[in-house]
Design a protein around this motif. Structure first.
Motif, short mmCIF file in Angstrom:
data_model
loop_
_atom_site.label_atom_id
_atom_site.label_comp_id
_atom_site.label_asym_id
_atom_site.label_seq_id
_atom_site.Cartn_x
_atom_site.Cartn_y
_atom_site.Cartn_z
N GLU A 144 12.14 5.57 -1.65
CA GLU A 144 12.16 6.94 -1.13
C GLU A 144 11.13 7.18 -0.04
OE1 GLU A 144 11.63 9.33 -4.64
OE2 GLU A 144 13.76 9.19 -5.12
N GLY A 145 10.19 6.26 0.07
CA GLY A 145 9.16 6.46 1.10
C GLY A 145 8.13 5.36 1.04
N ARG A 146 7.25 5.38 2.01
CA ARG A 146 6.25 4.32 2.12
C ARG A 146 4.87 4.95 2.29
NH1 ARG A 146 7.29 -1.31 4.90
NH2 ARG A 146 5.16 -2.08 5.11
N LEU A 147 3.94 4.53 1.45
CA LEU A 147 2.57 5.00 1.54
C LEU A 147 1.76 3.92 2.26
CD1 LEU A 147 2.32 6.04 -2.21
CD2 LEU A 147 2.69 7.57 -0.28
N ARG A 148 1.06 4.32 3.29
CA ARG A 148 0.40 3.32 4.12
C ARG A 148 -0.98 2.93 3.59
NH1 ARG A 148 -0.01 5.78 9.70
NH2 ARG A 148 -0.46 7.61 8.45
N LYS A 149 -1.24 1.62 3.58
CA LYS A 149 -2.56 1.05 3.31
C LYS A 149 -3.24 1.65 2.09
CE LYS A 149 -3.36 -0.15 8.11
NZ LYS A 149 -4.23 -0.11 9.25
N VAL A 150 -2.68 1.36 0.90
CA VAL A 150 -3.25 1.93 -0.31
C VAL A 150 -3.92 0.91 -1.23
CG1 VAL A 150 -1.95 4.06 -0.50
CG2 VAL A 150 -0.94 1.97 -1.31
N TRP A 162 7.32 4.16 -2.59
CA TRP A 162 7.67 5.07 -3.69
C TRP A 162 9.12 4.78 -4.01
CZ3 TRP A 162 5.97 8.20 -7.30
CH2 TRP A 162 4.72 8.80 -7.16
N MET A 163 9.44 4.65 -5.30
CA MET A 163 10.84 4.45 -5.69
C MET A 163 11.18 5.46 -6.79
SD MET A 163 11.08 0.28 -5.75
CE MET A 163 12.82 0.14 -5.38
#
Ligand SMILES: CC(C)(COP(=O)(O)OP(=O)(O)OC[C@H]1O[C@@H](n2cnc3c(N)ncnc32)[C@H](O)[C@@H]1OP(=O)(O)O)[C@@H](O)C(=O)NCCC(=O)NCCS
Length: 171
Positions: A144-150, A162-163
């Protein structure tokens, strides 16, 4: 809760040694947030907590030999929103590739939708964790989306996806 290859059971204080070993294994923790090193006594104490709606932690047991091989959590469930988050790891590495995580995911998700009447289950996974992503896709989770550099590993920052999964998407 029983699947095809696994059953899920409550964790007991005597399981602390296995969890402690897995939580300090760099290969197991490679793509997971490992927090601070914890003494065995603290792990044991945390296993005295009771499961309750919203915070469920289960041991994953291989049916074939009754061995505890990992942990699955369905946490942060809110009855108002029907949303919850899921985490899984199989700490006994000799069981990797045997279909155990896939079966444990299906089993806990079925429980979440059927018994807890959840509307949605979500999770995050590091983009490089190809085995975990494969498991989540097999079960039906959709990116559903991508969180950068975590997550930082060996001086590099990694992104997470995110799934999410709705009841009619569970396979
Ligand atoms: C990721 C993990 C949960 C998978 O557990 P498992 O019991 O081995 O999973 P399964 O056997 O059910 O399925 C693994 C799938 O990934 C595939 N796979 C394994 N390594 C892979 C790789 N490097 N690239 C792509 N796919 C891979 C397998 O082939 C299998 O898919 P298939 O059935 O289509 O062949 C387990 O390895 C683990 O706990 N790792 C450490 C902790 C972790 O990363 N947890 C997830 C955090 S988000």
């Amino acid at each position: 809760m029983i699947g095809e290859l696994i059953r899920l059971r409550a964790l007991e204080p005597d399981d602390a040694e296995a969890l402690h070993r897995w939580n300090h294994d760099p290969e197991v923790m490679r793509w997971m947030f490992d927090g601070y090193a914890e003494p065995l006594a603290a792990t044991r104490k945390s296993l005295e907590d009771k499961n309750r709606y919203g915070q469920l932690v289960y041991g994953v047991v291989a049916q074939k030999d009754d061995t505890l091989i990992g942990v699955v959590q369905l946490r942060d469930a809110e009855p108002e929103t029907g949303c919850a988050n899921l985490d899984i790891y199989i700490g006994e590495k000799s069981y990797w590739g045997g279909g155990y995580a896939t079966d444990a995911m299906r089993t806990i998700c079925r429980y979440g939708f059927d018994k807890m009447r959840l509307h949605k289950i979500s999770l995050t996974v590091v983009t490089e964790n190809h085995a975990a992503r494969r498991v989540y896709e097999k079960v039906g989770f959709i990116e559903e989306g991508r969180l950068r550099k975590v997550l930082r590993r060996d001086g590099e920052w990694y992104d997470e996806y995110w799934m999410g999964l709705f009841p009619d998407e569970l396979r």
